[in-house]
Design a protein around this motif. Structure first.
Motif, PDB file in Angstrom:
ATOM      1  N   ALA A  39       0.749  -0.996  -0.061  1.00 17.56           N
ATOM      2  CA  ALA A  39       0.144  -0.006  -0.127  1.00 17.56           C
ATOM      3  C   ALA A  39       0.651   1.485  -0.267  1.00 17.56           C
ATOM      4  CB  ALA A  39      -1.092   0.030   0.858  1.00 17.56           C
ATOM      5  N   THR A  40      -0.091   2.117  -0.825  1.00 22.64           N
ATOM      6  CA  THR A  40       1.109   3.672  -0.624  1.00 22.64           C
ATOM      7  C   THR A  40       0.370   4.497  -0.870  1.00 22.64           C
ATOM      8  OG1 THR A  40       0.675   3.654  -3.210  1.00 22.64           O
ATOM      9  CG2 THR A  40       3.126   2.548  -2.278  1.00 22.64           C
ATOM     10  N   ALA A  41       1.744   5.105  -0.298  1.00 20.35           N
ATOM     11  CA  ALA A  41       0.862   7.253   0.438  1.00 20.35           C
ATOM     12  C   ALA A  41       1.751   7.990  -0.230  1.00 20.35           C
ATOM     13  CB  ALA A  41      -0.218   6.528   1.802  1.00 20.35           C
ATOM     14  N   ALA A  42       1.321   9.463   0.520  1.00 20.45           N
ATOM     15  CA  ALA A  42       1.782  10.232   0.126  1.00 20.45           C
ATOM     16  C   ALA A  42       1.646  11.873   0.571  1.00 20.45           C
ATOM     17  CB  ALA A  42       2.234  10.635  -0.829  1.00 20.45           C
ATOM     18  N   LYS A  78      -3.748   8.198   1.219  1.00 22.26           N
ATOM     19  CA  LYS A  78      -3.161   6.816   0.130  1.00 22.26           C
ATOM     20  C   LYS A  78      -3.554   7.552  -1.199  1.00 22.26           C
ATOM     21  CE  LYS A  78      -5.115   3.442   3.303  1.00 22.26           C
ATOM     22  NZ  LYS A  78      -6.138   2.270   3.052  1.00 22.26           N
ATOM     23  N   THR A  79      -2.508   6.748  -1.864  1.00 23.50           N
ATOM     24  CA  THR A  79      -2.791   7.212  -3.347  1.00 23.50           C
ATOM     25  C   THR A  79      -3.258   6.643  -4.291  1.00 23.50           C
ATOM     26  OG1 THR A  79      -0.155   7.078  -3.097  1.00 23.50           O
ATOM     27  CG2 THR A  79      -0.815   6.922  -5.108  1.00 23.50           C
ATOM     28  N   ASP A  80      -4.373   7.072  -4.944  1.00 23.36           N
ATOM     29  CA  ASP A  80      -4.899   6.726  -5.636  1.00 23.36           C
ATOM     30  C   ASP A  80      -4.342   5.856  -7.018  1.00 23.36           C
ATOM     31  OD1 ASP A  80      -7.515   6.798  -4.349  1.00 23.36           O
ATOM     32  OD2 ASP A  80      -7.689   8.646  -5.818  1.00 23.36           O
ATOM     33  N   LEU A  81      -5.654   5.187  -7.434  1.00 27.18           N
ATOM     34  CA  LEU A  81      -5.017   4.013  -9.121  1.00 27.18           C
ATOM     35  C   LEU A  81      -4.457   5.011  -9.787  1.00 27.18           C
ATOM     36  CD1 LEU A  81      -5.278   1.316 -10.268  1.00 27.18           C
ATOM     37  CD2 LEU A  81      -6.868   1.612 -11.324  1.00 27.18           C
ATOM     38  N   VAL A  86       3.503  13.413  -6.017  1.00 26.62           N
ATOM     39  CA  VAL A  86       2.626  14.626  -6.650  1.00 26.62           C
ATOM     40  C   VAL A  86       1.593  14.586  -6.296  1.00 26.62           C
ATOM     41  CG1 VAL A  86       2.682  17.111  -7.898  1.00 26.62           C
ATOM     42  CG2 VAL A  86       5.133  15.039  -6.908  1.00 26.62           C
ATOM     43  N   GLN A  87       0.888  14.444  -7.579  1.00 25.38           N
ATOM     44  CA  GLN A  87      -0.874  14.269  -7.186  1.00 25.38           C
ATOM     45  C   GLN A  87      -1.347  14.284  -6.446  1.00 25.38           C
ATOM     46  OE1 GLN A  87      -1.711  11.623 -10.310  1.00 25.38           O
ATOM     47  NE2 GLN A  87      -0.799  13.441 -12.106  1.00 25.38           N
ATOM     48  N   ARG A  91      -3.673  16.066  -4.275  1.00 28.39           N
ATOM     49  CA  ARG A  91      -4.955  16.459  -3.913  1.00 28.39           C
ATOM     50  C   ARG A  91      -5.200  16.154  -2.269  1.00 28.39           C
ATOM     51  NH1 ARG A  91      -7.772  11.465  -2.689  1.00 28.39           N
ATOM     52  NH2 ARG A  91      -5.363  10.109  -3.113  1.00 28.39           N
ATOM     53  N   GLU A  92      -4.714  15.324  -1.861  1.00 31.67           N
ATOM     54  CA  GLU A  92      -4.680  15.511  -0.247  1.00 31.67           C
ATOM     55  C   GLU A  92      -5.016  16.764   0.208  1.00 31.67           C
ATOM     56  OE1 GLU A  92      -6.404  13.152   1.542  1.00 31.67           O
ATOM     57  OE2 GLU A  92      -5.868  11.578  -0.003  1.00 31.67           O
TER      58      GLU A  92
END
Length: 216
Positions: A39-42, A78-81, A86-87, A91-92
């Motif tokens: 799982a990934t996040a930024a 969390k990162t969306d597909l 950066v996006q 966004r978050e």
């Protein structure tokens, strides 16, 4: 002949500081784990100019959240597909605190670091914001209780630096800024950023010499 240049708080927004930060950040090692999470996040690490005071922006997670409620964090999630770090971070940030992405100058991203319990990989995205004011925020209270800034000078003060020693043996820094306790992965990313952008004569954090304020 080489000349030692001190990268201090007064020139933290300069192009030279930016280049130094991103070069050094990519060199910082991360704790080694047997198995990295999938799982990934930024998160956005926002360096802000608040009435001519270089500061870092943080959020307090809403008490309504099921995980990590009430804790201090950077804007992110969390990162969306098919989404880049950066996006995700931008966004978050909009979703959580309403900060317009046009106000954020993205510097780049550092290496991903494992989050709590090794369940997610978190990529720090560095960005600067000039002339940040209260009018720039529209807080989503379902996710964020408040947003606040801490002057970089406060974080550099050894009197505000502590560390946490966990049961698994890992040691991470802790920062105290008035009523706020910045710890965990947020404190680690803060330390990594400050170590990358400032020289050791300006920011020095000797974790082992600080008082332990939390053990897990």
């Amino acid at each position: 002949m080489s000349i030692n240049v001190s990268f201090g708080i007064h020139n933290i927004f300069s192009l030279a500081s930016r280049e130094r930060c991103m070069t050094n950040l990519k060199k910082i090692g991360i704790p080694k784990f047997r198995k990295l999470p999938t799982a990934t996040a930024a998160v956005l690490v926002p360096l802000c100019n608040v009435q001519e005071v270089p500061s870092i922006l943080y959020t307090v997670r809403s008490s309504n959240l099921r995980t990590n409620s009430g804790e201090i964090s950077f804007p992110g999630g969390k990162t969306d597909l098919d989404e880049t770090p950066v996006q995700t971070a931008l966004r978050e940030t909009v979703e959580e605190i309403g900060l317009n992405p046009k106000k954020i100058e993205v510097w780049g991203q550092g290496p991903a670091v494992p989050g709590r319990n090794n369940k997610i990989l978190i990529t720090p995205v560095i960005g600067s914001i000039s002339n940040l004011s209260d009018e720039d925020f529209s807080i989503n209270t379902k996710e964020v209780a408040e947003a606040f800034t801490v002057p970089v000078e406060v974080l550099c003060d050894p009197k505000n630096q502590y560390y946490t020693q966990y049961r698994n043996g890992y040691i991470l820094p802790v920062f105290i800024a008035e009523q706020y306790k910045i710890w965990g992965i947020t404190a680690y990313i803060t330390h990594a950023f400050l170590s990358s952008i400032l020289t050791s004569d300006v920011y020095r954090n000797d974790w082992q010499k600080r008082k332990v304020i939390l053990q897990n």
